[in-house]
Design an enzyme around this catalytic site. Structure first.
Site, mmCIF file in Angstrom:
data_model
loop_
_atom_site.group_PDB
_atom_site.id
_atom_site.type_symbol
_atom_site.label_atom_id
_atom_site.label_comp_id
_atom_site.label_asym_id
_atom_site.label_seq_id
_atom_site.Cartn_x
_atom_site.Cartn_y
_atom_site.Cartn_z
ATOM 1 N N CYS A 136 34.268 38.694 33.597
ATOM 2 C CA CYS A 136 33.256 39.126 34.562
ATOM 3 C C CYS A 136 32.543 37.868 35.054
ATOM 4 O O CYS A 136 32.757 36.773 34.515
ATOM 5 C CB CYS A 136 32.266 40.072 33.874
ATOM 6 S SG CYS A 136 31.425 39.250 32.502
ATOM 7 N N HIS B 280 24.941 36.068 25.822
ATOM 8 C CA HIS B 280 24.289 37.309 25.375
ATOM 9 C C HIS B 280 22.765 37.245 25.429
ATOM 10 O O HIS B 280 22.105 38.261 25.252
ATOM 11 C CB HIS B 280 24.722 37.629 23.939
ATOM 12 C CG HIS B 280 26.205 37.717 23.789
ATOM 13 N ND1 HIS B 280 26.942 36.744 23.150
ATOM 14 C CD2 HIS B 280 27.096 38.636 24.221
ATOM 15 C CE1 HIS B 280 28.220 37.072 23.188
ATOM 16 N NE2 HIS B 280 28.348 38.209 23.830
ATOM 17 N N CYS C 140 23.657 35.452 30.672
ATOM 18 C CA CYS C 140 24.040 36.133 31.921
ATOM 19 C C CYS C 140 22.762 36.560 32.653
ATOM 20 O O CYS C 140 21.860 37.160 32.046
ATOM 21 C CB CYS C 140 24.892 37.356 31.613
ATOM 22 S SG CYS C 140 25.235 38.330 33.092
ATOM 23 N N GLU D 183 23.113 40.495 21.915
ATOM 24 C CA GLU D 183 22.389 40.898 23.132
ATOM 25 C C GLU D 183 21.221 41.814 22.781
ATOM 26 O O GLU D 183 20.123 41.687 23.348
ATOM 27 C CB GLU D 183 23.344 41.588 24.119
ATOM 28 C CG GLU D 183 22.636 41.937 25.428
ATOM 29 C CD GLU D 183 23.453 42.816 26.352
ATOM 30 O OE1 GLU D 183 24.683 42.619 26.451
ATOM 31 O OE2 GLU D 183 22.853 43.712 26.974
ATOM 32 N N CYS E 173 26.202 47.007 33.311
ATOM 33 C CA CYS E 173 26.500 46.220 34.509
ATOM 34 C C CYS E 173 27.736 46.768 35.232
ATOM 35 O O CYS E 173 28.540 47.507 34.663
ATOM 36 C CB CYS E 173 26.683 44.755 34.154
ATOM 37 S SG CYS E 173 28.188 44.431 33.279
ATOM 38 N N SER F 249 33.864 41.842 20.291
ATOM 39 C CA SER F 249 33.535 42.098 21.695
ATOM 40 C C SER F 249 33.198 43.567 21.904
ATOM 41 O O SER F 249 34.070 44.438 21.848
ATOM 42 C CB SER F 249 34.720 41.684 22.583
ATOM 43 O OG SER F 249 34.568 42.243 23.860
ATOM 44 N N ASN G 51 32.319 45.157 24.614
ATOM 45 C CA ASN G 51 32.908 45.826 25.783
ATOM 46 C C ASN G 51 34.393 46.099 25.585
ATOM 47 O O ASN G 51 34.911 47.103 26.066
ATOM 48 C CB ASN G 51 32.596 45.052 27.059
ATOM 49 C CG ASN G 51 33.445 43.820 27.216
ATOM 50 O OD1 ASN G 51 34.560 43.905 27.706
ATOM 51 N ND2 ASN G 51 32.951 42.660 26.798
ATOM 52 N N SER H 227 35.359 39.169 28.379
ATOM 53 C CA SER H 227 35.379 37.772 27.934
ATOM 54 C C SER H 227 36.804 37.235 27.781
ATOM 55 O O SER H 227 37.017 36.196 27.158
ATOM 56 C CB SER H 227 34.626 37.643 26.608
ATOM 57 O OG SER H 227 35.108 38.590 25.684
HETATM 58 S S1 SF4 Z 1 29.567 42.102 30.931
HETATM 59 FE FE1 SF4 Z 1 27.768 40.976 30.177
HETATM 60 S S2 SF4 Z 1 28.156 38.867 30.816
HETATM 61 FE FE2 SF4 Z 1 29.497 40.166 32.034
HETATM 62 S S3 SF4 Z 1 28.360 40.580 33.949
HETATM 63 FE FE3 SF4 Z 1 27.983 42.267 32.515
HETATM 64 S S4 SF4 Z 1 26.087 41.672 31.502
HETATM 65 FE FE4 SF4 Z 1 26.893 39.816 32.410
#
Ligand code: SF4
Length: 328
Positions: free
Chosen positions: A36, A98, A120, A150, A218, A246, A248, A291
């Site tokens: 991202c 984070h 970020c 985070e 996000c 991770s 996500n 990531s």
């Molecule tokens: S996943 Fe995390 S690092 Fe990537 S854009 Fe979203 S908030 Fe930012």
């Protein structure tokens, strides 16, 4: 198929051949996937620090949760530490994507460290919202994974006002809060649907609940999740490329499972697929965490090509945009 023949032609065998051709092994690549903007920015910041700083570059926590990438930066000389206390006075430190607690900045200043902040910007915005809610006297319900860096960073912006919950099972922790001034925030990489559900249940408990001014999850997270959802039902196997830590990537794997993929694995490297039985697998979905570099995905695709998955389709939010046959 016995009996399906005429004039010496075995129609049964022909139909079987057609069916075999139709179930040709294939890969569906969920798109968008991988890096991202926040991770891309963070990785470039660290790369630039290593290239330009005179001494050793220290990194507080993993810059992003990606084991192969961390190993790459270690090989380039970066030193990863848990806390700034471990860093000699006057050195350069990169803060991870984070985000950090205010105390980390204070300690870095006390040690005269050169701070290079890779937080970020979307995480920074959530920190700012936490401070605003605190200043207006709100209790903050922070939805997320308690030990994730985070969540620690966001919690520490307003620790006296903030209550971290993972899901509805933690609602007991909120008993005694003044329901007239409660707001909620969340980690950026949670399952968007699950978070919506938890926020809905939270509103039943606190009807005056104040929403974040903008969605905390996000866009990158939501799009990667939607891309997985769109194809998971077609997949006998789903491979989520990304590291154990991770958040996500783990959410993407869970979403693939919930959305119909028959089997789901998370891998850091293509080698982790070696020895897997693909005999009953015709369609493999692939995604990667925010990531993860695209070359890691390409490594997995090449490995799968070696076991017969020679056709790949790029599926942008479910729509086919490109296909490749043969050597991928
Ligand atoms: S996943 Fe995390 S690092 Fe990537 S854009 Fe979203 S908030 Fe930012």
């Amino acid at each position: 198929m016995a009996g399906l023949s005429a004039g010496g032609v075995d129609f049964g065998a022909i139909i079987e051949r057609i069916q075999v051709r139709e179930v040709k092994k294939r890969i569906l690549l969920a798109s968008p996937r991988g890096f991202c903007l926040g991770v891309d920015r963070g990785v470039k910041i660290l790369e630039s620090a290593i290239n330009n700083e005179k001494g050793v570059v220290y990194v507080r926590k993993e810059i992003v949760h990606n084991v192969p990438l961390i190993n790459y930066f270690k090989a380039r000389g970066a030193v990863f530490v848990k806390e700034v206390d471990e860093i000699p006075n006057g050195c350069a430190v990169v803060f991870s994507t984070h985000g950090v607690a205010p105390s980390a900045r204070e300690k870095a200043a006390a040690r005269n460290l050169k701070v290079i902040d890779a937080t970020c910007p979307l995480v920074t915005k959530i920190h700012e919202e936490a401070v605003k809610f605190k200043n207006h006297g709100y209790a903050i319900v922070l939805i997320g994974i308690p030990n994730h860096p985070e969540i620690i960073g966001t919690y520490m912006q307003a620790p006296d006002n903030t209550h971290v919950i993972q899901d509805e099972n933690d609602f007991g922790k909120l008993d005694g809060i003044d329901g007239s001034r409660v707001a909620w925030l969340s980690q950026t990489t949670l399952d968007a649907d699950v978070t919506k559900r938890i926020a809905g249940r939270l509103r039943e408990k606190f009807p005056a609940l104040k929403d974040p001014p903008r969605d905390c999850i996000c866009r990158a997270t939501k799009e990667r999740q939607a891309a997985v959802k769109a194809i998971a039902g077609e997949c006998d196997l789903f491979v989520a490329v990304g590291s154990e830590k991770s958040s996500n990537t783990r959410r993407l794997a869970e979403i693939a499972r919930k959305s119909g993929a028959k089997r789901v694995v998370r891998v850091d490297t293509p080698e982790e697929l070696d020895g897997m039985d693909f005999s009953f697998v015709n369609t493999i979905g692939i995604t990667s965490g925010a990531s993860v570099e695209e070359k890691q995905v390409r490594g997995v695709v090449s490995r799968l090509a070696g076991v017969g998955f020679n056709r790949a389709e790029e599926r942008v939010l479910g729509e086919i945009t490109a296909t490749a046959d043969g050597e991928i």
